[in-house]
Design a protein around this motif. Structure first.
Motif, PDB file in Angstrom:
ATOM      1  N   TYR A  40       9.286   2.686  -0.362  1.00 35.33           N
ATOM      2  CA  TYR A  40       8.103   1.912  -1.700  1.00 35.33           C
ATOM      3  C   TYR A  40       9.361   0.598  -2.379  1.00 35.33           C
ATOM      4  O   TYR A  40       8.746  -0.324  -2.901  1.00 35.33           O
ATOM      5  CB  TYR A  40       7.358   2.563  -2.011  1.00 35.33           C
ATOM      6  CG  TYR A  40       6.289   3.688  -1.890  1.00 35.33           C
ATOM      7  CD1 TYR A  40       5.669   3.045  -0.947  1.00 35.33           C
ATOM      8  CD2 TYR A  40       6.510   4.649  -2.088  1.00 35.33           C
ATOM      9  CE1 TYR A  40       4.379   3.951   0.342  1.00 35.33           C
ATOM     10  CE2 TYR A  40       4.897   5.431  -1.756  1.00 35.33           C
ATOM     11  CZ  TYR A  40       4.264   5.123  -1.100  1.00 35.33           C
ATOM     12  OH  TYR A  40       3.590   5.956  -0.441  1.00 35.33           O
ATOM     13  N   SER A  73       7.704   6.858  10.957  1.00 39.45           N
ATOM     14  CA  SER A  73       6.940   6.021  10.409  1.00 39.45           C
ATOM     15  C   SER A  73       5.927   5.881  10.421  1.00 39.45           C
ATOM     16  O   SER A  73       5.021   5.107   9.558  1.00 39.45           O
ATOM     17  CB  SER A  73       7.860   4.441   9.084  1.00 39.45           C
ATOM     18  OG  SER A  73       8.291   4.513   9.673  1.00 39.45           O
ATOM     19  N   ASP A  74       5.578   6.521  12.151  1.00 37.50           N
ATOM     20  CA  ASP A  74       4.344   6.431  12.082  1.00 37.50           C
ATOM     21  C   ASP A  74       3.101   6.668  11.329  1.00 37.50           C
ATOM     22  O   ASP A  74       2.168   5.833  11.571  1.00 37.50           O
ATOM     23  CB  ASP A  74       4.100   6.716  13.423  1.00 37.50           C
ATOM     24  CG  ASP A  74       4.456   6.459  14.505  1.00 37.50           C
ATOM     25  OD1 ASP A  74       5.643   5.686  14.471  1.00 37.50           O
ATOM     26  OD2 ASP A  74       5.090   6.926  15.953  1.00 37.50           O
ATOM     27  N   SER A  75       2.505   7.264  11.031  1.00 36.07           N
ATOM     28  CA  SER A  75       2.196   8.388  10.077  1.00 36.07           C
ATOM     29  C   SER A  75       2.007   7.177   8.935  1.00 36.07           C
ATOM     30  O   SER A  75       0.639   7.455   8.005  1.00 36.07           O
ATOM     31  CB  SER A  75       1.953   9.583   9.677  1.00 36.07           C
ATOM     32  OG  SER A  75       3.013   9.757   8.536  1.00 36.07           O
ATOM     33  N   PHE A  76       2.747   6.499   8.199  1.00 35.15           N
ATOM     34  CA  PHE A  76       2.393   5.971   7.345  1.00 35.15           C
ATOM     35  C   PHE A  76       2.133   4.550   7.302  1.00 35.15           C
ATOM     36  O   PHE A  76       1.523   3.943   8.483  1.00 35.15           O
ATOM     37  CB  PHE A  76       4.280   4.889   6.346  1.00 35.15           C
ATOM     38  CG  PHE A  76       5.498   6.330   5.891  1.00 35.15           C
ATOM     39  CD1 PHE A  76       4.909   7.452   7.095  1.00 35.15           C
ATOM     40  CD2 PHE A  76       5.946   5.530   5.822  1.00 35.15           C
ATOM     41  CE1 PHE A  76       5.762   8.499   5.877  1.00 35.15           C
ATOM     42  CE2 PHE A  76       7.144   6.473   5.334  1.00 35.15           C
ATOM     43  CZ  PHE A  76       7.370   8.144   5.959  1.00 35.15           C
ATOM     44  N   ASN A  77       1.412   4.052   6.277  1.00 35.83           N
ATOM     45  CA  ASN A  77       0.673   2.943   5.960  1.00 35.83           C
ATOM     46  C   ASN A  77       1.429   1.689   5.943  1.00 35.83           C
ATOM     47  O   ASN A  77       2.685   1.367   5.937  1.00 35.83           O
ATOM     48  CB  ASN A  77      -1.150   2.790   4.831  1.00 35.83           C
ATOM     49  CG  ASN A  77       0.222   2.860   3.963  1.00 35.83           C
ATOM     50  OD1 ASN A  77       1.005   1.543   3.763  1.00 35.83           O
ATOM     51  ND2 ASN A  77      -0.201   3.270   3.063  1.00 35.83           N
ATOM     52  N   LEU A  78       0.944   0.386   6.992  1.00 39.35           N
ATOM     53  CA  LEU A  78       1.685  -0.582   6.970  1.00 39.35           C
ATOM     54  C   LEU A  78       2.709  -1.265   6.108  1.00 39.35           C
ATOM     55  O   LEU A  78       3.633  -1.453   5.944  1.00 39.35           O
ATOM     56  CB  LEU A  78       0.742  -2.006   7.244  1.00 39.35           C
ATOM     57  CG  LEU A  78       1.219  -3.576   7.603  1.00 39.35           C
ATOM     58  CD1 LEU A  78       1.631  -2.560   9.430  1.00 39.35           C
ATOM     59  CD2 LEU A  78      -0.276  -4.024   8.068  1.00 39.35           C
ATOM     60  N   TYR A  79       2.460  -0.453   4.307  1.00 40.85           N
ATOM     61  CA  TYR A  79       2.888  -1.485   3.199  1.00 40.85           C
ATOM     62  C   TYR A  79       4.557  -0.332   3.811  1.00 40.85           C
ATOM     63  O   TYR A  79       5.408  -0.752   3.310  1.00 40.85           O
ATOM     64  CB  TYR A  79       2.140  -1.331   1.831  1.00 40.85           C
ATOM     65  CG  TYR A  79       1.081  -3.213   2.523  1.00 40.85           C
ATOM     66  CD1 TYR A  79       1.699  -3.823   2.521  1.00 40.85           C
ATOM     67  CD2 TYR A  79       0.170  -2.078   1.588  1.00 40.85           C
ATOM     68  CE1 TYR A  79      -0.132  -4.947   2.634  1.00 40.85           C
ATOM     69  CE2 TYR A  79      -1.275  -2.762   1.702  1.00 40.85           C
ATOM     70  CZ  TYR A  79      -1.237  -4.601   2.649  1.00 40.85           C
ATOM     71  OH  TYR A  79      -1.785  -4.974   2.534  1.00 40.85           O
ATOM     72  N   ARG A  81       5.513   1.790   6.011  1.00 38.97           N
ATOM     73  CA  ARG A  81       6.345   1.736   7.049  1.00 38.97           C
ATOM     74  C   ARG A  81       7.435   0.387   6.661  1.00 38.97           C
ATOM     75  O   ARG A  81       8.329   0.563   7.063  1.00 38.97           O
ATOM     76  CB  ARG A  81       5.529   1.340   8.087  1.00 38.97           C
ATOM     77  CG  ARG A  81       5.612   1.779   9.291  1.00 38.97           C
ATOM     78  CD  ARG A  81       5.545   1.519  10.621  1.00 38.97           C
ATOM     79  NE  ARG A  81       3.594   2.151  10.516  1.00 38.97           N
ATOM     80  CZ  ARG A  81       2.933   1.311  11.012  1.00 38.97           C
ATOM     81  NH1 ARG A  81       3.218   0.587  12.113  1.00 38.97           N
ATOM     82  NH2 ARG A  81       1.217   1.862  10.658  1.00 38.97           N
TER      83      ARG A  81
END
Ligand code: ZN
Length: 242
Positions: A40, A73-79, A81
């Motif tokens: 983040y 990090s596939d399961s992370f949201n776009l931001y 990632r």
């Protein structure tokens, strides 16, 4: 003995420095870290370095392992990632190695720390409901399990008769015959509507637990993230703590 449990710094140096100062003010004896030094935010390197230097006990978070390529990090949201990619690029070799070597759970002084949950730490499932919490009590030994991950502080107590309840308020007396599953909130990205950094403190002598809030210069962090081109929603959410 006073033990601070901190979690989810998320590369927020300003929040972390404010918390570090508070740890000194409180004369904390030991610091336990429940994961996510990076992700983040704008300062993965100094935040990881601080954990490596100051944590007496530390476990990995999903963002830590994603930044060093141990998990996808596939399961992370776009931001998230996008920020993980940026964080990975700005992480020194030594710091990356430190994160790679972190275990998923640790136990010391009757205290277990784990980022997501003690039952299946490698699957990173969230503890959101009282039922989720209750299901996890058999999976740690001792009186206390501290988690992070959801960035929402909450204290769950299991009494000697097995009854499970949420303990309201920011500080409580620890009952001798009870066990506790506690989310200590987030240092660097609080999501409970309060933008102040959050961590947990156990005072063993007084049998007390408190959630401590520390204000920091959120505006400075917001400006830094915006200037560096990190995803704007990640900077904006810090202002409101959500
Ligand atoms: Zn996190």
């Amino acid at each position: 003995m006073k033990i601070a449990i901190i979690s989810d710094i998320h590369s927020n140096l300003e929040a972390m420095e404010a918390v570090a100062e508070e740890l000194v003010n409180l004369s904390v004896d030991e610091v336990y870290f429940a994961g996510d030094a990076v992700g983040y935010g704008a300062d993965p390197d100094p935040c990881t370095h601080w954990v490596a230097e100051n944590a007496d006990l530390a476990v990995a978070g999903n963002h830590d392992f994603a930044a060093v390529g141990i998990i996808e990090s596939d399961s992370f949201n776009l931001y998230a990632r996008e920020a993980i990619r940026w964080n990975a690029e700005h992480l020194g070799e030594e710091e990356a190695r430190y994160l790679s070597d972190l275990p998923l759970t640790e136990t010391r002084n009757g205290i277990t720390i784990v980022h997501a949950n003690p039952s299946l730490p490698e699957e990173w499932g969230y503890i959101f409901t009282l039922w989720d919490a209750e299901m996890n009590f058999p999976y740690f030994e001792g009186e206390f399990c501290f988690v992070g991950h959801s960035h929402q502080p909450v204290v769950v107590r299991m009494d000697s008769d097995g009854a499970v309840s949420i303990v309201p308020g920011d500080s409580l007396h620890l009952e001798e015959d009870s066990r506790y599953l506690i989310n200590v909130g987030s240092v660097g990205q609080p999501r409970d509507g309060n933008p102040a950094a959050c961590f947990g403190l156990i005072d063993m002598e007084k049998s007390e637990f408190s959630l401590i809030r520390v204000t920091y210069d959120v505006g400075k962090t917001h400006e830094k993230m915006s200037e560096l081109g990190l995803p704007q929603p990640l900077a904006d959410r810090l202002l409101e703590g959500k």
